[in-house]
Design an enzyme around this catalytic site. Structure first.
Site, PDB file in Angstrom:
ATOM      1  N   HIS A  26     -17.160  -9.406 -20.358  1.00 27.97           N
ATOM      2  CA  HIS A  26     -16.563  -8.245 -19.724  1.00 27.97           C
ATOM      3  C   HIS A  26     -16.752  -6.932 -20.480  1.00 27.97           C
ATOM      4  CE1 HIS A  26     -12.756  -7.288 -17.081  1.00 27.97           C
ATOM      5  NE2 HIS A  26     -13.799  -6.554 -16.757  1.00 27.97           N
ATOM      6  N   PHE A  66       0.387  -6.400  11.280  1.00 26.23           N
ATOM      7  CA  PHE A  66       1.685  -5.878  10.841  1.00 26.23           C
ATOM      8  C   PHE A  66       1.615  -4.393  10.499  1.00 26.23           C
ATOM      9  CE2 PHE A  66       2.405 -10.370   8.923  1.00 26.23           C
ATOM     10  CZ  PHE A  66       2.808 -10.860  10.151  1.00 26.23           C
ATOM     11  N   LYS A  67       0.394  -3.835  10.564  1.00 28.30           N
ATOM     12  CA  LYS A  67       0.162  -2.417  10.238  1.00 28.30           C
ATOM     13  C   LYS A  67       0.546  -2.100   8.797  1.00 28.30           C
ATOM     14  CE  LYS A  67       0.559  -0.628  14.943  1.00 28.30           C
ATOM     15  NZ  LYS A  67       0.755  -1.881  15.685  1.00 28.30           N
ATOM     16  N   PRO A 113      -3.463  -4.830   3.612  1.00 27.97           N
ATOM     17  CA  PRO A 113      -3.444  -6.193   3.076  1.00 27.97           C
ATOM     18  C   PRO A 113      -3.255  -6.244   1.559  1.00 27.97           C
ATOM     19  CG  PRO A 113      -5.114  -6.026   4.766  1.00 27.97           C
ATOM     20  CD  PRO A 113      -4.611  -4.630   4.520  1.00 27.97           C
ATOM     21  N   TYR A 135       0.051  -4.615 -13.415  1.00 30.65           N
ATOM     22  CA  TYR A 135      -1.218  -3.875 -13.486  1.00 30.65           C
ATOM     23  C   TYR A 135      -2.140  -4.339 -12.367  1.00 30.65           C
ATOM     24  CZ  TYR A 135      -5.884  -2.641 -15.349  1.00 30.65           C
ATOM     25  OH  TYR A 135      -7.161  -2.170 -15.514  1.00 30.65           O
TER      26      TYR A 135
END
Length: 636
Positions: free
Chosen positions: A342, A434-435, A438, A461
């Site tokens: 990473h 559900f508006k 996500p 975080y």
């Protein structure tokens, strides 16, 4: 065998690799770099306004008053805050060809970290099983297909033919710097700090294959880097399997696990590497480091998602080289994944690589700009050099180091737990009805689940991508907010658990608060990175109550470190916790399901399995709330 080609070594400053972009004839991959905006420096006022809002759910009334007073003193005209901000502004101007943050973040966030990379830095992707059973359900067949696809992508990267990424309806270009560290790259340990070595593609078209702990140099391309056919790559891998000998359960134990040294703490590994060089292995080590990528052929055959996740996250630690940027891991039963280092490259570029690999091997349409290949059943029209083992000479001191690294690794394994939850009750398609965003919906589910499990609110975080800026990586989204806390407490009110429009309103407000923060972070207006920079330019003889405030430390003690990455052909992904008393939660929001991987230190109460259990409860509670309170249940 000969030494690897001369390498370039970096200590975290992206500017030193500018030459790789093609000079006066800029390669297409890097053609938009000079047009990218620079990472902005937020104003003190906007950062501290967001900061004070973000600490509300973590501080009591007296603590908040003290923190607010420290902030007012910091922001006083002519005070310390203005002086520190001016220093950051000068740094931003001086680094007009990069960003004020990049080198600091690469070094202090990664290369200077002295802990093991495995568990705490590396991440993994778990690929879905291949539908091509006849070819790719065998270990060497699956590995050959993945290698072939990865090498096509590599060729596009090194020729610069790969187009720069663009996102959104407006096609906003993203920084391509990370691709320089994807192939023929290796992190190298140092006692005080690490460096990353980058080797040229020319002369280094080989891959490193590890089988039964033994390293092999394997040639899988022609002289120009064009991959051999699938069949020839598979024959090369089968030759490695034959050279390495039968599985451990069938006869003698595997070779001495030199790879386990890469799992050790960085100072210990640095000292052990010096000993390996003293043993006469420098050329062999460099040959391994110079490989295009690493392929690990494991004896194990994990079955469940959780078993595969642990095998990819750390495995047995022996059959790995954790310093290589990209490791493809393939198990005896054909299950497979990718392990990423990473330090100089985040997950989105490797996700693009993985997406290409999945589409090529799963039979979907892949990005044609990354290259095409002949029929996978065809023979390569070149002579193939047989695999060669990299058998290192091991002195007694090196053998002792290997034994110590094994003990340290096994201890870490025993200290950790990981569980995978596949929630099939619903997914993105339902959440959108559900508006509610996500991602914000799942972040609120995590807040509710943690409270159900512990009765506490945790600093949380979530990264936001800022690669639309030159040399940008990630920004921090503080997912825990007062709005989130209000909603969670309303859901867990023992006096009244009925779904109500009021609770749904609180959920929508919490989701909107999360979205607003995430948008600001994506624009480079990130509280944590800005505070990090201000703290970095504080002189040794200067003190600042903002940075010594217990609430400041608590607010960035990420007991829940989360990240969202979705690919329909992934069966999971993940990494480890970032603080000892916390959890790492990787999640995917698929069309009809949600996938969570939870990792943490082993605890008597079983946090990884417990959080998975409470996540299911939370998600069911939230569906009931949204359906009944909003009157949409009959429409789903």
């Amino acid at each position: 065998m000969g030494r690897a080609s001369p390498f370039h070594e970096t200590d975290g400053d992206y500017r030193t690799e500018k030459f790789m972009e093609g000079g006066s004839s800029v390669l297409p991959l890097y053609s938009l770099q000079d047009s990218l905006p620079r990472l902005p420096l937020p104003t003190l006022e906007e950062t501290f306004a967001r900061y004070l809002v973000s600490i509300e759910p973590l501080a009591d009334q007296e603590e908040y008053k003290a923190t607010a007073a420290a902030a007012r003193e910091f922001l006083r005209p002519g005070g310390l805050g203005e002086r520190l901000q001016a220093r950051l502004a000068r740094r931003s101007i001086d680094r007009h060809d990069s960003s004020w943050l990049a080198e600091w973040w690469n070094k202090l966030g990664y290369l200077d970290d002295r802990g093991p990379t495995v568990f705490f830095v590396s991440y993994f992707y778990h690929f879905s099983d291949s539908p091509r059973a006849a070819v790719e359900r065998t270990q060497t067949g699956r590995a050959a297909a993945l290698i072939h696809a990865a090498l096509l992508f590599r060729r596009a990267v090194f020729t610069g033919r790969l187009p720069p990424e663009k996102v959104g309806k407006k096609g906003v270009p993203l920084c391509s710097t990370a691709y320089k560290y994807m192939f023929n790259a290796c992190r190298v340990p140092g006692e005080a700090e690490d460096r990353v070595r980058l080797f040229p593609a020319a002369g280094n078209h080989h891959i490193l294959v590890i089988r039964r702990n033994r390293f092999f140099v394997v040639h899988v391309t022609d002289a120009e880097g064009q991959p051999l056919s699938h069949r020839d790559i598979q024959l090369q891998l089968q030759a490695v399997v034959d050279l390495a000998g039968p599985a451990a359960s069938e006869s003698a134990p595997p070779s001495r696990p030199v790879g386990v040294l890469t799992s050790w703490g960085r100072p210990e590994w640095a000292k052990a590497r010096e000993q390996l060089v003293a043993d006469g292995n420098e050329e062999l080590l460099e040959r391994a480091e110079a490989a295009a990528l690493t392929v690990c052929l494991d004896d194990h055959a994990p079955q469940t998602r959780s078993d595969v996740a642990r095998a990819l996250w750390h495995g047995d630690g022996r059959n790995r080289h954790f310093d290589k940027s990209v490791q493809i891991v393939v198990f005896r039963n054909g299950k497979a994944g990718l392990v990423g280092e990473h330090s100089m490259m985040d997950g989105m570029p490797t996700l693009r690589l993985a997406d290409f690999m999945m589409k090529k091997t799963m039979g979907f349409s892949a990005d044609s700009s990354a290259g095409s290949d002949s029929s996978p059943e065809s023979w390569s029209p070149v002579a193939v050099t047989p695999p060669r083992p990299l058998d290192l000479a091991l002195s007694p001191a090196s053998l002792r180091a290997i034994a110590s690294a094994e003990v340290a690794f096994d201890r870490l394994v025993n200290q950790h737990e990981m569980d995978v939850l596949e929630f099939t009750g619903y997914g993105a398609n339902t959440i959108k009805k559900f508006k509610i965003s996500p991602d914000a919906f799942v972040q609120m589910a995590l807040q509710l689940a943690v409270f159900k499990m512990t009765g506490e609110m945790w600093a949380t975080y979530e990264p936001a991508q800022v690669r639309k800026f030159l040399h940008g990586r990630t920004a921090c989204v503080r997912s825990l907010s007062s709005a989130a806390k209000d909603w969670v407490l309303s859901m867990e009110d023992e006096g009244d658990r009925r779904p109500t429009p009021h609770r749904l309103g609180l959920l929508r407000r919490a989701a909107e608060s999360h979205i607003e923060y995430a948008r600001s972070a994506a624009e480079g207006k990130d509280v944590d990175r800005h505070l990090f920079g201000l703290q970095r330019v504080l002189a040794a003889d200067e003190s600042c109550s903002v940075f010594t405030d217990p609430v400041f430390s608590r607010s960035k003690h990420w007991r829940m470190s989360t990240s969202h990455l979705t690919h329909e052909q992934f069966d999971g992904w993940g990494w480890g916790e970032v603080v000892p008393d916390g959890v790492g939660v990787a999640y995917s929001i698929k069309k009809s399901s949600l996938l969570f991987t939870v990792a943490c230190r082993r605890r008597p109460e079983g946090w990884s399995s417990g959080l998975c259990h409470h996540l299911q409860e939370a998600l069911l509670d939230m569906r009931a709330l949204c359906e009944h309170a909003d009157g949409v249940g009959s429409k789903l």
